[in-house]
Structure formats: structure tokens, C-alpha cells
Enzyme design. Structure first.
Site, PDB file in Angstrom:
ATOM      1  N   LYS A 164      18.464  16.797  10.571  1.00 45.34           N
ATOM      2  CA  LYS A 164      19.616  17.897   9.704  1.00 45.34           C
ATOM      3  C   LYS A 164      19.068  17.821   8.289  1.00 45.34           C
ATOM      4  CE  LYS A 164      23.522  16.616  12.392  1.00 45.34           C
ATOM      5  NZ  LYS A 164      22.433  16.902  13.825  1.00 45.34           N
ATOM      6  N   ASP A 165      19.400  18.784   8.184  1.00 45.26           N
ATOM      7  CA  ASP A 165      19.176  19.685   6.950  1.00 45.26           C
ATOM      8  C   ASP A 165      19.001  19.144   5.637  1.00 45.26           C
ATOM      9  OD1 ASP A 165      17.813  22.088   5.479  1.00 45.26           O
ATOM     10  OD2 ASP A 165      19.949  22.583   4.958  1.00 45.26           O
ATOM     11  N   LYS A 166      18.020  19.297   4.456  1.00 45.51           N
ATOM     12  CA  LYS A 166      18.565  18.247   3.414  1.00 45.51           C
ATOM     13  C   LYS A 166      18.693  18.743   2.520  1.00 45.51           C
ATOM     14  CE  LYS A 166      15.362  16.395  -0.601  1.00 45.51           C
ATOM     15  NZ  LYS A 166      14.149  16.958  -1.357  1.00 45.51           N
ATOM     16  N   LYS A 219      24.036  28.390  -0.744  1.00 44.29           N
ATOM     17  CA  LYS A 219      23.729  27.266  -1.600  1.00 44.29           C
ATOM     18  C   LYS A 219      23.297  26.902  -2.991  1.00 44.29           C
ATOM     19  CE  LYS A 219      21.797  25.432   2.853  1.00 44.29           C
ATOM     20  NZ  LYS A 219      20.548  24.185   3.535  1.00 44.29           N
TER      21      LYS A 219
END
Length: 654
Positions: free
Chosen positions: A286-288, A120
Site C-alpha cells: 500500500k501507498d506511503k 493529498k
């Protein structure tokens, strides 16, 4: 994880992705090379939000507390501010955070040597596609709006959304919700033509369901008069008016979002549509910090209204519309498909091949990831343990007392005031953000008094309260699985548990050869589970005794906090595992195309054959309630805790 609004700190870098990329790229390369020596894990990683535990969802409802819009806006502004700061000081504060070993994450299943990589570096390096219960992977590949079978019903035209002024919309909304004493709203037709009047009629009826319109002459001018079709009864279900009978009540659509979590996205959509968030349903959050693609359903909002939002929303796209007769249910999914880029990897080709083959053939330990336990100096499992112990003063103290580490300034002041005065009203005044857990508990204490902490705590949304005790279950499970792997390795042994249908049974000595480690499950503690018949069964009892809990009495006098327990596989083998090592020069360029790129016709990125840096592109599918970070941890052999990763990030940011 469940829909929660915990007071946590997201790990953000002090400069934007693109600004920091060039200036610090050389430093990152040096750090990565250094971390390669003397340590199996010297990489920079941020954690990932995954799906809720399906087995725990039976006790959990998708609960949303509606807030006043002004309070939400104020909260969002405050939450968006004060997130960046000196990386050195943030890392210093995060020294008080948790590491993997604090929550029982200590073992690996593979034998390869770990290597370094950055997860990320850009949120676009992490893409999640939801897998529905029918096995279909959600993709955004169609912006078209479905046509109704009923020829007499027409969706609103494009002009419908712009013909009314903001003042008109405000007055109509107040009329629709019976917020004032007016029985009607008059809208003057400035350019009086039949076509213009028709558009206004259509705009009122489509944007404000439950209102009817008529045309009147007043003093030589034409007015459209809006009024309630059925008085207050219209409010019970305003969207039922003017909805074709042949059309399913729910509009299902694919939500493509970038760098936003699911609940934030739904709150934004509900504000634009002027509806409450609880008419939306979904299968998982869901993930940010990622690009995610998932299915959403909304009650009686037309596809055209939703499609119109594509012109005014940032970081969202809606598409693949269809009408169905059912909403979506939390947990009703097969899992998620992940596409992940690990940049600036240091592993040799052999190391990478060994790691990825092991992930595909053996899998990884199905630990609950670090995000399950919070990011501050007070882990969520400690609060969960206090709830199960029925120690409500401890629950209150753990949530409200001052704590070291990374927190927003107003929370620090609130905690200091609480420690000094034990006055809920005084502490609440220091807290401009009222919808955080601390604010909700303080309002509860103000309402019910300090002698009724149970009722005060009950003001916190149910999902948030249950999250604490689920966190404690996860903490126990992680620790027990590490003991199980250490004691018996990667093979099934007599006394282990396996599932036959939904029922857990012990593996007997005579048929142990019929099972592998992939068949073995272990229980989350509760009143409706059985435990292994070997040393680990006793270890469960010993751990709970040490926490002043009785493993044979997991029922709580408050029903919500009674734990029935569940079973969870100890090893997960990802499906559809693929990988590729690519070279690149510019850290800002994407290394694959997204659904939106394809819809917009963007070409594939052109990558050099002999670039300065290397990246590992990996794809895999996981079932619900498994953590992608734990799979990546197995590949890289690293600690995924924010405490560890922040210190690594800070090193190269210097």
C-alpha cells in the site's frame, strides 16, 4: 506495485502540512483560480502506489533481503535526512523527469471540462481499505485478543514484556540464535517470590521461543537459568515450541498505518518482535502517503504480543486478530476501496456532476500510472528494454551513470566516482546506503567482476529486477492503448480481443454488437499472448522492432527475463462510486473520520455550511493493478506526473 526499494525521490513539501496550510492558503486559492483559465489541468497532485499486476505475479515472489540491523538503521537515517530543501531547486531538478505523454498516457474518455483540485494536501485525505478475495473490506474495529481453546495454555501477562532488562534480552537473544559460546543464561531473581519467578519463566519462553528455563540456587540466591531445549534443532522453527496444537499457525491481523509504506511497516514490526521480516505475508503493498488498512499474517506470533505493540508504535495500530492455518499470498485480493478528498476544487457543480457520472458510468482508461516508471531522468522501462535486448553493458550504465535531476547527494557522488574510475569498490565507498539498487549492483560487480554483469545484476532482489521488464511491458501497453482509443474510439471493433474465461479470443465482425468497450482487453507483450487483428496488432510489432526486439521471440536466455505476457482491460469502471461536495474554512481539519477515529470515539468534524473553500469527497472501489491516480486524472483532466505537479506545487509555495 511489487515490493521494491528503488532509489526514488518522494515529493515532499518543505514545511509540515499544518505549518504551511495557513501561511499559504490564500496563495493557493489564487493559483487555483489562475489555473482554471486557459488550461484544463492546473492542480497539485501526488501519485499513488497501487496493487501489483496479478497477471504478472505468477512470475514474482515476495522476496525480502535481510540486512544487518545496524546497516538498516544507518540507511533509514540517511534516507530520512536530506529530503527537504528549496522547493524552487527541487522543481528545477524535476524538469528532467517524465511527463504522462513520455509513457504513453495521452487520452481521456470523458467529455467534461477539467477543473482544479489539490490531492493529498494532507496524507489523511487519501484512505485505502483492502478488499479481500471474499469481497470483505478490511476495517480496524476491534482491539481485543482471541482466547485460546486450550485452557492449559496462557498467553503472557502484561508484566511479561517488562520484567526482563534490556541486557537480559540481549543475552537471551544471543543464546537463542547461538551467537556466542554460552550454553545458558542466568537471570538473578531480585524480588524472590514464586509469582516473580513464574513471570520470568513465562517471559523467557514467550519472548524467546526455543529456550527452556529452570530455577537454581546459587550462593543463597535464586536464579532462572535459560538454555536450549533442543540444541541447534530448536533454531529450525523456534516458534513451534509452546504453540498450542489447536491454534492455527498464522496470526492474521488488520494493520492500520499512516504515512508509512507496507514494507517499512513490516520491517518495524519485525524489529520490535525480534524476528525476520519474511515470516510476515500480505496480499498487496500500500501507498506511503496515505492512511491504509490491510490484512497481514505472521507465523507463530501470538495476538497478545502483537497487541502489545500498539502501546509503543507511532502511526500504526494492529487489531482484528484471528488464528488461521494459512499465510496470505501476494495478489490474492479483489482490490481496494478508496476514500479521497480533493481540496480547494474550482469546478462548478455541473462540472463535478458530469465528471463523477462519467467515472461511474463509463470509467477511465486503465493506464499504468506514473509511479510504474520511476521518478528520475532514467525511466525504469529503459533499463527493462536493455535487459530484454540482452545489452548488459547498457543495463549497468543506465543504473550507475550520472543523471540530471533530483537525487540524494551521496548517490550523485557515487555516480560521479563510477563515471570517473569504473571502479566498483571506489564507487561503493561513496555510498553509505548499501541496500539501494546501485549499492547492490556495485557489490555484485565487486564479487563477480566487470565481465560478469549478468551475475552481478542477479544480486539485486528478484522483484526489483523483474520490475524493470514489467515497466517496459507497461510502457508498450500504455502507448498501444492510446493508439487504440485514437483509432477506434470507445466501442468494440472486429479484431479486438476479449477474454472467455482466461483465454483471449478475437471479436469477429458478426458478433461485434454483443460486446462493448468494457469487454475489450489488450496484451502486455510476451510469448504466450495473441495480438489484435487490426492496425494496433501491427503497431505492437513496429514499436518492438524500433526497440530492436522481436515480438515473435519474447523468450530470454535467462528464464527469469522471459516474458509470457498477460491481458489487461483497457477501460475500468469503478464500483461503489459516491461523492459529495463539502465546504470548509480550515485546511487542517479532517473531512471524514477514519477507523481509528471511530475506535477512539472521535466525533465527526463539524463543517460550515458556507465555508471559504470547497472539497470533493469521493469514494470508489478498484480491482488489483489499477491506479487510483488514473481515475482521479479522468475526473480532473490533469497530468499526474511529478514533473508537472512539482512545478505547480512550487508556484504556490513561492
Amino acid at each position: 506495485m511489487e515490493t521494491v526499494e528503488m532509489n526514488s525521490v518522494s515529493l515532499k513539501r518543505p514545511r509540515s502540512e499544518d505549518d504551511v496550510a495557513n501561511a499559504d492558503e490564500i496563495k493557493r486559492q489564487k493559483i487555483s483560480e489562475k489555473s482554471k483559465t486557459g488550461n484544463d489541468s492546473g492542480q497539485s497532485v501526488e501519485t499513488v502506489t497501487d496493487q501489483p499486476d496479478k497477471s504478472l505475479l505468477e512470475d514474482t515472489k515476495n522476496e525480502i533481503i535481510p540486512n544487518e540491523e545496524s546497516e538498516e538503521q544507518e540507511d533509514e537515517e540517511l534516507e530520512d535526512s536530506d529530503e527537504d530543501g528549496d522547493p524552487e531547486s527541487f522543481a528545477d531538478m524535476m524538469k528532467h523527469g517524465l511527463t504522462e505523454s513520455d509513457v504513453g498516457i495521452t487520452k481521456f474518455v470523458s467529455s467534461h471540462k477539467g477543473f482544479s483540485g489539490i490531492l493529498k494536501e494532507r496524507y489523511s485525505d487519501f484512505v485505502v481499505h483492502e478488499i479481500g478475495k471474499d469481497g470483505r473490506v478490511s476495517h480496524l474495529d476491534d482491539f481485543s485478543v482471541p482466547v485460546d481453546d486450550e485452557v492449559n495454555f496462557e498467553d503472557p501477562s502484561e508484566e511479561t514484556f517488562t520484567v526482563l532488562s534490556d541486557e537480559d534480552k540481549q543475552r537471551l537473544e544471543e543464546l537463542q540464535l547461538l551467537k556466542n559460546k554460552e550454553t545458558s543464561v542466568a537471570i538473578e531473581v531480585i524480588e524472590d517470590t514464586k509469582e516473580k519467578r513464574t513471570v520470568i519463566h513465562q517471559a523467557v519462553k514467550s519472548l524467546f521461543p526455543g529456550l527452556e528455563t529452570k530455577t537454581e540456587d546459587r550462593d543463597g540466591k535464586k536464579y532462572i537459568i535459560a538454555y536450549h531445549a533442543a540444541g541447534k534443532k530448536a533454531l529450525a522453527n523456534p516458534r513451534k515450541h509452546s504453540w498450542p496444537k489447536s491454534r492455527g499457525s498464522y496470526c492474521h491481523f488488520v494493520l492500520y498505518k499512516e504515512n508509512k509504506d507496507t514494507m517499512d511497516a513490516i520491517n518495524v514490526l519485525s524489529k520490535f518482535l525480534r524476528v525476520k521480516p519474511n515470516i510476515f505475508s500480505y496480499m498487496g503493498t500500500k501507498d506511503k502517503r496515505a492512511i491504509t488498512v490491510q490484512e497481514i499474517a505472521v507465523l507463530r506470533i501470538t495476538a497478545q504480543r502483537l497487541a502489545h505493540l500498539n502501546k509503543c508504535l507511532m502511526n500504526f495500530k494492529l487489531g482484528n486478530f484471528s488464528y488461521k492455518n494459512h499465510p496470505l499470498k501476494l495478489g490474492e485480493l479483489q482490490g481496494n476501496h478508496f476514500t479521497v478528498v480533493l481540496r480547494n476544487i474550482t469546478g462548478t457543480d455541473d462540472q463535478i456532476e458530469q465528471a463523477m457520472h462519467s467515472l461511474r458510468e463509463i470509467g477511465f482508461i486503465n493506464y499504468y500510472g506514473m509511479q510504474r516508471f520511476g521518478t528520475t531522468a532514467v525511466p525504469t522501462y529503459q533499463i527493462g528494454r536493455a535487459i530484454l535486448q540482452n545489452n548488459w553493458n547498457e543495463v549497468m550504465d543506465l543504473i550507475l551513470k550520472p543523471r540530471p535531476g533530483a537525487e540524494k547527494g551521496y548517490l550523485v557522488k557515487c555516480r560521479e566516482e563510477w563515471a570517473k574510475t569504473k571502479d566498483p569498490a571506489a564507487a561503493l565507498k561513496k555510498l553509505p546506503v548499501k541496500r539501494c539498487v546501485e549499492g547492490q549492483l556495485l557489490r555484485g560487480l565487486l564479487k563477480y567482476g566487470m565481465k560478469n554483469i549478468i551475475s552481478a545484476f542477479g544480486i539485486i532482489p528478484r522483484n526489483n529486477r523483474l520490475m524493470y521488464i514489467h515497466s517496459y511491458q507497461s510502457y508498450v501497453w500504455n502507448n498501444m492503448v492510446s493508439k487504440r482509443i485514437e483509432e477506434y474510439g470507445l466501442r468494440a471493433v472486429p479484431g479486438d480481443l476479449t477474454l472467455k474465461g482466461a483465454t483471449a479470443v478475437h471479436i469477429e465482425k458478426g458478433d461485434v454488437d454483443n460486446y462493448t468497450i468494457h469487454d475489450v482487453v489488450m496484451p502486455l507483450p510476451g510469448f504466450d499472448v495473441i495480438y489484435p487483428k487490426h492496425k494496433i496488432g501491427e503497431a505492437y510489432k513496429e514499436m518492438l522492432v524500433a526497440d530492436n526486439l522481436d515480438i515473435n521471440n519474447m523468450r530470454h536466455k535467462i528464464r527469469d527475463y522471459s516474458l509470457s505476457g498477460a491481458y489487461r482491460k483497457i477501460i475500468i469502471r469503478p464500483q461503489n462510486v459516491n461523492w459529495e461536495v463539502v465546504a470548509y474554512d480550515d485546511p487542517r481539519i479532517p473531512l471524514f473520520t477514519t477507523d481509528l477515529d471511530k475506535l477512539e470515539g472521535k466525533p465527526l468534524p463539524v463543517l460550515p455550511t458556507d465555508g471559504k473553500f470547497r472539497a470533493l469527497k469521493m469514494e470508489f472501489s478498484l480491482p488489483p493493478s489499477t491506479y487510483a491516480t488514473m481515475a482521479i486524472r479522468e475526473v480532473l483532466k490533469m497530468d499526474t506526473s511529478i514533473k508537472n505537479q512539482t512545478q505547480l506545487n512550487t508556484t504556490w509555495l513561492r
